[in-house]
Write a protein that holds these residues in place. Structure first.
Motif, PDB file in Angstrom:
ATOM      1  N   LEU A  29       0.907  -1.287  -0.183  1.00 47.65           N
ATOM      2  CA  LEU A  29      -0.114  -0.313   0.119  1.00 47.65           C
ATOM      3  C   LEU A  29       0.828   1.817   0.064  1.00 47.65           C
ATOM      4  O   LEU A  29       0.538   2.401  -0.730  1.00 47.65           O
ATOM      5  CB  LEU A  29      -0.926  -0.170   1.108  1.00 47.65           C
ATOM      6  N   VAL A  32       0.754   2.125  -3.021  1.00 45.47           N
ATOM      7  CA  VAL A  32      -0.087   2.487  -4.289  1.00 45.47           C
ATOM      8  C   VAL A  32      -0.155   4.403  -3.612  1.00 45.47           C
ATOM      9  O   VAL A  32      -0.616   4.707  -2.667  1.00 45.47           O
ATOM     10  CB  VAL A  32      -0.849   2.218  -3.682  1.00 45.47           C
ATOM     11  N   LYS A  33      -0.593   4.808  -4.921  1.00 48.39           N
ATOM     12  CA  LYS A  33      -1.141   6.442  -4.520  1.00 48.39           C
ATOM     13  C   LYS A  33      -2.277   6.145  -5.632  1.00 48.39           C
ATOM     14  O   LYS A  33      -2.460   5.837  -6.198  1.00 48.39           O
ATOM     15  CB  LYS A  33      -0.110   8.141  -5.602  1.00 48.39           C
ATOM     16  N   ILE A  34      -3.406   7.096  -4.287  1.00 46.99           N
ATOM     17  CA  ILE A  34      -4.545   7.064  -5.031  1.00 46.99           C
ATOM     18  C   ILE A  34      -4.660   8.792  -6.116  1.00 46.99           C
ATOM     19  O   ILE A  34      -4.443   9.262  -5.837  1.00 46.99           O
ATOM     20  CB  ILE A  34      -5.898   7.445  -3.725  1.00 46.99           C
ATOM     21  N   PRO A  35      -5.471   7.853  -7.423  1.00 40.65           N
ATOM     22  CA  PRO A  35      -5.350   9.080  -8.157  1.00 40.65           C
ATOM     23  C   PRO A  35      -6.450  10.673  -7.843  1.00 40.65           C
ATOM     24  O   PRO A  35      -7.408   9.884  -8.011  1.00 40.65           O
ATOM     25  CB  PRO A  35      -5.509   8.814  -9.290  1.00 40.65           C
ATOM     26  N   ALA A  37      -6.492  11.982  -5.628  1.00 41.95           N
ATOM     27  CA  ALA A  37      -7.123  12.036  -4.385  1.00 41.95           C
ATOM     28  C   ALA A  37      -6.351  13.308  -3.863  1.00 41.95           C
ATOM     29  O   ALA A  37      -5.266  13.163  -3.414  1.00 41.95           O
ATOM     30  CB  ALA A  37      -6.477  10.582  -3.070  1.00 41.95           C
ATOM     31  N   ALA A  93      -3.001   5.232   4.676  1.00 48.90           N
ATOM     32  CA  ALA A  93      -3.627   6.573   3.960  1.00 48.90           C
ATOM     33  C   ALA A  93      -2.626   8.048   3.997  1.00 48.90           C
ATOM     34  O   ALA A  93      -2.652   8.065   2.939  1.00 48.90           O
ATOM     35  CB  ALA A  93      -4.776   7.331   5.331  1.00 48.90           C
ATOM     36  N   MET A  96      -0.240   6.749   1.006  1.00 45.71           N
ATOM     37  CA  MET A  96      -1.279   6.542  -0.808  1.00 45.71           C
ATOM     38  C   MET A  96      -1.712   7.837  -0.574  1.00 45.71           C
ATOM     39  O   MET A  96      -1.863   8.073  -1.217  1.00 45.71           O
ATOM     40  CB  MET A  96      -2.424   5.518   0.137  1.00 45.71           C
ATOM     41  N   THR A  97      -1.692   9.002  -0.084  1.00 47.28           N
ATOM     42  CA  THR A  97      -2.011   9.890  -1.151  1.00 47.28           C
ATOM     43  C   THR A  97      -1.088  11.221  -1.417  1.00 47.28           C
ATOM     44  O   THR A  97      -1.208  12.168  -1.547  1.00 47.28           O
ATOM     45  CB  THR A  97      -2.943  10.917   0.357  1.00 47.28           C
TER      46      THR A  97
END
Length: 175
Positions: A29, A32-35, A37, A93, A96-97
């Motif tokens: 995780l 992983v980058k939340i597009p 966000a 979180a 991821m952002t």
């Protein structure tokens, strides 16, 4: 609640599954980058505070059990576990952002920071099975075995909680 041989095996399977799955999930995780966000830049001081509160809970829980206050000790330890889970959720979180922040210090302080960070990360992985085993031994009434492993779990967990705060304080000027 006393454990049977079957329950002990079931607990042990869950302990080892979680002890392996949690660090792997965090590592995955972390990449992983939340597009699209919004950056959750407000989280680091919150999860650093949670780390500090966890350290206080741990010290207080040990003090309480030494005074014979088993129920208070139990509540404090359950709260410390909940706080650790909250920390982990917020930490993931945030990452991821947001991109990782580079430490900008120089000289000897840079080596101190990276030593603390490295030991914090490694011991945060190592402590997972210790916390879970210690908890299971307590809830299953194996208090002799609980005390035995808690003597290892407590300083590891306390180190991770305290160094989490130190890492935050050292890197916070570079956010």
């Amino acid at each position: 609640m006393q454990t049977t041989q079957g329950n002990t095996k079931k607990y042990n399977i869950w302990i080892w599954l979680l002890s392996i799955a949690i660090p792997i999930a965090v590592a995955v995780l972390f990449t992983v980058k939340i597009p699209g966000a919004e950056r959750l830049g407000f989280l680091p001081p919150i999860y650093a505070t949670i780390n500090g509160l966890t350290a206080i809970l741990l010290v207080t829980a040990v003090f309480q059990i030494r005074k014979g206050n088993r129920k208070t000790h139990e509540r404090l330890m359950k709260t410390a576990i909940i706080f650790s889970v909250l920390f982990l959720v917020m930490y993931v979180a945030y990452h991821m952002t947001s991109d990782s922040t580079k430490y900008g210090g120089e000289g000897m302080l840079k080596y101190v920071y990276y030593f603390i960070l490295l030991t914090h990360i490694l011991l945060s992985i190592v402590v997972i099975p210790f916390v879970l085993i210690t908890y299971v031994r307590a809830i299953s009434g194996q208090f002799y075995m609980h005390r035995k492993i808690a003597r290892i779990t407590y300083p590891l967990w306390l180190y991770v909680a305290v160094t989490g705060v130190i890492v935050y304080l050292m890197i916070s000027p570079y956010y």
